[in-house]
Motif scaffolding. Structure first.
Motif, PDB file in Angstrom:
ATOM      1  N   ALA A 165      43.544  49.215  46.214  1.00 58.29           N
ATOM      2  CA  ALA A 165      42.155  49.682  45.646  1.00 58.29           C
ATOM      3  C   ALA A 165      43.289  49.280  44.074  1.00 58.29           C
ATOM      4  O   ALA A 165      42.223  48.554  42.831  1.00 58.29           O
ATOM      5  N   GLN A 166      43.554  50.688  44.019  1.00 53.14           N
ATOM      6  CA  GLN A 166      43.950  50.560  42.398  1.00 53.14           C
ATOM      7  C   GLN A 166      45.690  49.786  41.861  1.00 53.14           C
ATOM      8  O   GLN A 166      45.103  49.019  40.261  1.00 53.14           O
ATOM      9  N   VAL A 194      44.407  46.576  42.472  1.00 53.13           N
ATOM     10  CA  VAL A 194      44.591  45.133  42.375  1.00 53.13           C
ATOM     11  C   VAL A 194      43.127  45.332  40.772  1.00 53.13           C
ATOM     12  O   VAL A 194      42.895  44.369  40.188  1.00 53.13           O
ATOM     13  N   ILE A 195      42.305  46.946  41.148  1.00 54.86           N
ATOM     14  CA  ILE A 195      41.645  46.411  39.741  1.00 54.86           C
ATOM     15  C   ILE A 195      42.567  46.881  38.754  1.00 54.86           C
ATOM     16  O   ILE A 195      42.268  46.409  37.397  1.00 54.86           O
ATOM     17  N   GLN A 240      45.845  46.431  37.631  1.00 60.78           N
ATOM     18  CA  GLN A 240      47.047  45.675  37.702  1.00 60.78           C
ATOM     19  C   GLN A 240      47.643  46.347  37.035  1.00 60.78           C
ATOM     20  O   GLN A 240      47.687  45.761  35.046  1.00 60.78           O
ATOM     21  N   PHE A 258      39.292  52.521  32.090  1.00 63.06           N
ATOM     22  CA  PHE A 258      40.298  51.217  32.522  1.00 63.06           C
ATOM     23  C   PHE A 258      41.189  49.564  31.725  1.00 63.06           C
ATOM     24  O   PHE A 258      40.865  50.691  30.336  1.00 63.06           O
ATOM     25  N   VAL A 315      33.661  52.853  39.684  1.00 65.25           N
ATOM     26  CA  VAL A 315      34.675  52.291  39.639  1.00 65.25           C
ATOM     27  C   VAL A 315      34.427  50.549  40.037  1.00 65.25           C
ATOM     28  O   VAL A 315      34.222  49.749  39.520  1.00 65.25           O
ATOM     29  N   ARG A 316      32.758  50.148  40.782  1.00 69.00           N
ATOM     30  CA  ARG A 316      32.410  48.792  40.213  1.00 69.00           C
ATOM     31  C   ARG A 316      32.078  48.142  39.222  1.00 69.00           C
ATOM     32  O   ARG A 316      32.217  47.016  38.798  1.00 69.00           O
ATOM     33  N   ALA A 346      35.709  47.344  37.578  1.00 66.21           N
ATOM     34  CA  ALA A 346      36.011  46.268  37.721  1.00 66.21           C
ATOM     35  C   ALA A 346      35.153  44.455  37.259  1.00 66.21           C
ATOM     36  O   ALA A 346      36.126  43.933  37.433  1.00 66.21           O
ATOM     37  N   THR A 347      34.200  44.667  37.042  1.00 65.88           N
ATOM     38  CA  THR A 347      33.229  44.066  37.181  1.00 65.88           C
ATOM     39  C   THR A 347      33.752  42.992  35.581  1.00 65.88           C
ATOM     40  O   THR A 347      34.758  42.395  35.408  1.00 65.88           O
ATOM     41  N   LEU A 402      36.996  44.279  34.177  1.00 62.44           N
ATOM     42  CA  LEU A 402      38.244  43.415  34.022  1.00 62.44           C
ATOM     43  C   LEU A 402      38.799  42.378  34.654  1.00 62.44           C
ATOM     44  O   LEU A 402      39.180  41.520  33.954  1.00 62.44           O
ATOM     45  N   ALA A 403      37.697  41.790  35.297  1.00 59.32           N
ATOM     46  CA  ALA A 403      37.820  40.307  36.463  1.00 59.32           C
ATOM     47  C   ALA A 403      37.077  39.693  34.988  1.00 59.32           C
ATOM     48  O   ALA A 403      37.488  38.641  34.529  1.00 59.32           O
TER      49      ALA A 403
END
Length: 320
Positions: A29-30, A32-33, A35, A63, A88-89, A92-93, A95-96
């Motif tokens: 997970a790390q 992927v989130i 990189q 992040f 964390v979620r 991830a939002t 960064l995406a």
């Protein structure tokens, strides 16, 4: 006693295998989130370091990301409000949405609006994130937008250090929609020379305290960041932080160190010996159309139906 010992040993092995599987998933997970940036992105060298305050976790609410774009790179470093899986979620939002917008949006301010739209669409509570958005171009031009985050530290080639303070700070990402405010962020502009470095960090570094409550001196650590390779310099900074806090970290900390290698200025083209310009340098006639210079960044329309949930951000029908 033998049977009890065998049963206890089997339980311990199962627990160890289960923990190993959880750690493997956390590492995946790390990856992927967060990189890790490659050592070289265009004309910019990069190195990153992340340490979570939770002993059993490899990732938290901090992040970073480095995305190559036409004519340079774009960077985001930030910190999500809160802790745990929800943070964390949210990270991830952020960064995406940044990775998607970085290469398809002309203006750096519009990248921030796209990220804020993404946070507004998935809002479950009052999550927000402080961040610094930056664009380092191949010619050394550095653009920054600060959303309530600690100032980056610029380390010049000669060893001098300066905090890159913005002309004005914008509200943290996601907080403008909560407060109903939509003030436009202010773009800061500076320049990095050859071998100049810039450190992006989160408050896990600047707010780390020793036993007497003294904050870690970020500006005074500039000498550690100019001695060696980028990854080794971050290692020296981590060792200094560990000594300052005696290993007692209370918050996650993300570090991103970049080194600029600007392209040399293009020499003016020379004409022929007779002084006439070359064919490619001659001015077009009135009936001709001068060739357009390529845009420094790709152009793509910004906004759309999916942004209708955040009209306060004024990101509808925005076009690069």
């Amino acid at each position: 006693m033998t049977l009890c010992s065998a049963w206890a040993a089997r339980r311990r092995l199962r627990t160890a295998h289960r923990l190993s599987a959880v750690e493997t998933v956390a590492e995946a997970a790390q990856g992927v989130i967060l990189q890790p940036p490659p050592p070289r992105v265009g004309r910019v060298s990069a190195a990153a370091s992340y340490v979570s305050a939770a002993r059993a976790a490899d990732i938290g609410g901090d992040f970073y990301a480095v995305e190559p774009v036409r004519g340079g790179v774009r960077v985001i470093v930030g910190d999500v409000q809160g802790k745990g899986l929800e943070a964390v979620r949210t990270a991830a939002t952020v960064l995406a949405s940044f990775r998607e917008a970085a290469a398809t949006t002309r203006d750096l301010e519009d990248v921030g609006r796209r990220v804020e739209c993404a946070l507004t669409r998935r809002r479950d509570g009052e999550e927000f994130a402080t961040a610094v958005l930056s664009e380092l171009r191949d010619d050394g031009t550095l653009l920054t937008v600060n959303y309530g985050h600690p100032d980056p530290l610029v380390i010049r080639r000669g060893g001098a250090a300066e905090c890159l303070s913005p002309p004005a700070r914008a509200l943290p990402l996601g907080l403008g929609a909560v407060l109903g405010a939509s003030a436009a962020p202010v773009l800061g502009r500076s320049r990095l020379g050859s071998r100049d470095r810039i450190l992006f960090y989160t408050d896990g570094l600047s707010e780390a305290r020793d036993a007497d409550g003294v904050f870690y001196p970020v500006a005074e650590s500039a000498g550690l960041l100019a001695r060696d390779r980028l990854d080794r310099s971050l290692g020296l900074l981590r060792e200094s932080l560990h000594r300052h806090t005696h290993g007692d970290l209370e918050d996650d900390s993300a570090l991103l160190l970049l080194e600029a290698d600007p392209a040399p200025a293009a020499e003016p083209r020379r004409g022929h010996r007779d002084g006439a310009p070359r064919p490619s340098e001659r001015r077009p006639d009135r009936g001709d159309t001068a060739p357009r210079r390529p845009s420094p960044l790709p152009v793509l329309a910004v906004g759309g139906p999916d942004c209708e949930v955040c009209p306060a951000l004024d990101c509808l029908s925005r076009s690069a």
